[in-house]
Design an enzyme around this catalytic site. Structure first.
Site: not given
Lengths: 390, 264
Positions: B48, B59, B173
Site C-alpha cells: 500500500e 492519519d 479494510y
C-alpha cells in the site's frame, strides 16, 4: 438544495468511515429538533435571557454622513461573548445535550468560537475541549485565558500551518477516536452535512431580525447587506433571509497583503473547487490539490476553505464576493471606532472596509446593512502592537 | 484474475496476507523506491502506497509527518506514478494507493484512475470517501480494472457493511481501532468482534489495519481468521528513524517484514 446535503454541486459528506454513523445519527436528531416546538422555545429562551437577543440594528448617523449612504449595523458584537458565534453554539449544545453526548469539542481560529463553546459548556454543564492552532493561541492569548476561565481546556495544535485548518484536522481526529460520547461542535458553515445546514439555520436569526428591524425603521428592504466571509457563518446568517428579495448581497473576504501577493484568505475570489474537511467547495490549493497556507490580519478569516452554500451563491451570482486587504481593514477599524464609538472585530472590519472603499457606489438614501459580527476588544492589543503603541 | 484476487486465492488456508504501507515519496523519491523494494523482498504480499496530502485527517502523527516529509521533498502525483512504474519494472506484487479525495478530484477522477492503471496500480482506497459519495469513483475504477477498497469501522452499521461490501472489490479494510492510524499497545477485542460481524455479510477477503505493529498483534489477527494484516505506522517509524541511513533502513524494513510474516 437539489439533494440531501448539497448546494448545487457543493457540500456532501466526505469523511472517513468512522464518522459516517455519527453524521447519520446527527442528521436524524437534527431533523427531529428542527420541527420540535419545545426545542425552539428552549433555544429562544436562551437567546433572549442568556445571549441578549434580539440585537439592535443601529443607525450610524456619523458614518452615514461620511460615506454618503444610510449605514445600519447589525449588532452581533453585543451578543454575550462578543460575537455572533453564540447563536450557533447555543443551538448545537442544546442538540448535543438532547442526544446524550457527554463532552463537547470545538476548533477555533480567532478564539471567538472557542469562547462561545466554553460559554455554553459552562452554562449547560458539559466539559469542553478546544483545539486552537499554536499561532492563534499566541495572537489571541486573551481568548485562551477567557476559555480557560470558563473551565474549557485549550489544546494548542502544533501540526501543519498551526492555524484554524489544522485545529479542525485535530478536532476531527479527536472525534474519530471518541465518536460515541463526544459531540463535535463546528463553528462555521463548513464541514460535512448536516453542519453547513445546521449552522446556517442557527445563524439565520441574524437576518430574520435584521429584516424585521429594517422594515420597522425604514418601511422598506435595504439596498445592500454586507458581511465578512471566512468560513462564512455570519454572512450566511444575515444573507439567508434576504435571498429571495431584491437586495444586493456582498460577501467580503480577507485580501490579506493583496491577492496578487499570494498572502490572503480570499477563497471564493481566488480559489477553485475541491474537497477539504468533509465538504466540496472552493479552496485555496495548489495544482495538485495540496492546501495552501493562508494569511489574514484577522485570525477568524484565516481559512483556506469556505461554506459550500457560499460556493453555490457565488456560481449562481446571487451573492457578490469581493476582497479587501489588511491596510484597508485597519483603516475601517479606526474609522468605525472614531465615528461611532464602536470598535469592530478585525473580521467585521472587512465588511466596513468594503463599504468605505466603495462608498461612491451608494446614493445618499441607499440603505446599507453591515453585519457587525463581533466586537474588537480582542484585537485592540494586536492593533496597538502594530502601531508600535505597546 | 487481478493481482489482488490472486494473492488471496493463493494464500495457504488460514495464513493471512501481509500488507505493508509506506508513504510514496517519503523521505524522497529514490529512497521511497528502495523502501518499496525492501518491503517486497521481506515478503510483503500487497504493497500500500500513500499518495501524500497536506491535510491527512484520518492519519495519526507518524503518517502525517511522513506526508509532510514527502511533500517537502517535492512529491506530486506525477512522482508517485513514477515510483509505481519503477516498482512495476521488477515486481508483480499488487500495489494499492491510499489517499484523500482532493488529490484525485483535482487531477480529475478519470485521469487519475487512468494514469494509475497505466502505472500498474491494482486498487485505490480514498480515506475520506464513504460509500454514499463513491458512485463516480466506483464506476471509473471498474472501467480501469482498479479495485475500489473501502474502510469498515467498529461504528459501521450492519446495513452499511452490506452496502460497502456490495461496492468494494479486492478486499475490505477493517479498522481495528476507534481512531486515527498509529501504533497501539494491543489489538482490541472490538477488532475481532468487527471481523466476525463483517464475515457474516461478505465473502470478500478481510484485512485488519490501524494500530497493528508487532508480531504478537499480527498473530492475534491471524488466529482470529483475518485474511490480511495491514501494517503502516510501524513501517513508517522505521523509515523515520533511519532517514539519512538508507542501507540500514532497508535492512531493518526487510527484517521487520520477515518477522511479521513468520508470526502469521
Amino acid at each position: 438544495m437539489i439533494q440531501k446535503g448539497r448546494y448545487g454541486q457543493y457540500g456532501g459528506q466526505y469523511v472517513s468511515e468512522t464518522l459516517m454513523t455519527a453524521l447519520i445519527e446527527l442528521e436524524g436528531e437534527y431533523e427531529k429538533v428542527r420541527n420540535d416546538n419545545r426545542f425552539a422555545s428552549d433555544l429562544a429562551a436562551l437567546q433572549t435571557e442568556y445571549a441578549g437577543r434580539e440585537t439592535p440594528l443601529t443607525f450610524c448617523p456619523n458614518a452615514s454622513r461620511e460615506l454618503g449612504c444610510k449605514i445600519y449595523l447589525k449588532r452581533e458584537d453585543l451578543v454575550h461573548g462578543g460575537s455572533h458565534k453564540l447563536n450557533n453554539t447555543l443551538g448545537q449544545a442544546l442538540l448535543a445535550k438532547k442526544m446524550g453526548k457527554k463532552r463537547l469539542i470545538a476548533e477555533t481560529g480567532a478564539g471567538q468560537h472557542g469562547v462561545a463553546t466554553a460559554i455554553v459548556g459552562a452554562a449547560l454543564g458539559m466539559p469542553v475541549e478546544v483545539y486552537m492552532g499554536e499561532v492563534d493561541t499566541v495572537r489571541q492569548a486573551l481568548n485562551v485565558f477567557r476559555m480557560e476561565l470558563m473551565g474549557a481546556k485549550v489544546i494548542p495544535v502544533k501540526s501543519g500551518t498551526r492555524t484554524l485548518k489544522d485545529a479542525i484536522n485535530e478536532a476531527l481526529r479527536d472525534w474519530v477516536a471518541n465518536v460515541r460520547d463526544t459531540y463535535y461542535l463546528i463553528g462555521s458553515v463548513v464541514g460535512p452535512h448536516p453542519y453547513p445546514l445546521m449552522v446556517r439555520d442557527f445563524q439565520s436569526v441574524i437576518g430574520r431580525e435584521a429584516r424585521e428591524q429594517v422594515m420597522r425603521k425604514e418601511g422598506q428592504l435595504p439596498d445592500a447587506v454586507v458581511a465578512c466571509v471566512g468560513g462564512g457563518s455570519n454572512a450566511i446568517g444575515i444573507f439567508h433571509p434576504f435571498l429571495a428579495d431584491d437586495v444586493e448581497l456582498i460577501g467580503v473576504e480577507a485580501g490579506g497583503e493583496g491577492i496578487e501577493t499570494g498572502k490572503h484568505s480570499a477563497t471564493l475570489c481566488a480559489g477553485n473547487t475541491g474537497v477539504l474537511h468533509g465538504t466540496l467547495s472552493y479552496l485555496l490549493q495548489d495544482i495538485d490539490g495540496q492546501i495552501l497556507p493562508t494569511h489574514s490580519i484577522s485570525a477568524g478569516l484565516d481559512y483556506p476553505g469556505v461554506g459550500p452554500e457560499h460556493a453555490m451563491l457565488k456560481d449562481n451570482h446571487r451573492v457578490t464576493y469581493v476582497a479587501v486587504n489588511d491596510t484597508e481593514v485597519l483603516d475601517a477599524f479606526r474609522f468605525l471606532s472614531k465615528t461611532e464609538g464602536i470598535i469592530p472585530a478585525l473580521e467585521s472590519a472587512h465588511a466596513v472596509a468594503y463599504v468605505q472603499q466603495n462608498a461612491e457606489r451608494f446614493d445618499t438614501d441607499d440603505i446599507v446593512i453591515i453585519n457587525l459580527s463581533g466586537r474588537g476588544d480582542k484585537d485592540v492589543a494586536e492593533v496597538a502592537k502594530m502601531q508600535g503603541c505597546l | 484474475m487481478g493481482r489482488i484476487e490472486a494473492v488471496f486465492a493463493a494464500a495457504p488456508a488460514k495464513k493471512p496476507a501481509f500488507i505493508g504501507f509506506a508513504v510514496a515519496g517519503d523521505p524522497d523519491k529514490a529512497t521511497s523506491i528502495r523502501i518499496a523494494r525492501a518491503l517486497i523482498s521481506g515478503g510483503t504480499d500487497i504493497l500500500e502506497l500513500g499518495v501524500p496530502f497536506s491535510d491527512p485527517v484520518a492519519d495519526g502523527p507518524t503518517i502525517q509527518k511522513a506526508d509532510e516529509r514527502a511533500l517537502a521533498a517535492g512529491t506530486t502525483p506525477d512522482t508517485v506514478f513514477e515510483i509505481v512504474r519503477e516498482i512495476r519494472k521488477e515486481s508483480e506484487v499488487p500495489i494499492v494507493f491510499l489517499t484523500y479525495y482532493n488529490i484525485v478530484y483535482r487531477r480529475g477522477v478519470r485521469k487519475f484512475y487512468k494514469e494509475a492503471q497505466e502505472a500498474g496500480i491494482d486498487g485505490i482506497l480514498i480515506a475520506d470517501m464513504p460509500v454514499e459519495e463513491s458512485g463516480e469513483v466506483c464506476a471509473v475504477a471498474a472501467r480501469c480494472g482498479i479495485d475500489p477498497i473501502f474502510l469498515i469501522t467498529q461504528t459501521t452499521s450492519d446495513e452499511r457493511i452490506k452496502k460497502i461490501a456490495a461496492n468494494a472489490r479486492g478486499y475490505l479494510y477493517l479498522v481495528a481501532v476507534l481512531g486515527v492510524t498509529g501504533v497501539r499497545d494491543q489489538v482490541s477485542d472490538g477488532a475481532i468482534d468487527l471481523l466476525n460481524r463483517v464475515r457474516r455479510h461478505t465473502k470478500l477477503p478481510l484485512a485488519l489495519g490501524f494500530g497493528i505493529s508487532t508480531p504478537a498483534h499480527a498473530r492475534t489477527c491471524a488466529h482470529a481468521g483475518a485474511d490480511g494484516v495491514i501494517v503502516g505506522s510501524a513501517i513508517v517509524e522505521i523509515v523515520e528513524k533511519n532517514t539519512g541511513k538508507p542501507d540500514r533502513m532497508e535492512r531493518d524494513l526487510k527484517a521487520f517484514v520477515s518477522q511479521m510474516k513468520k508470526a502469521i
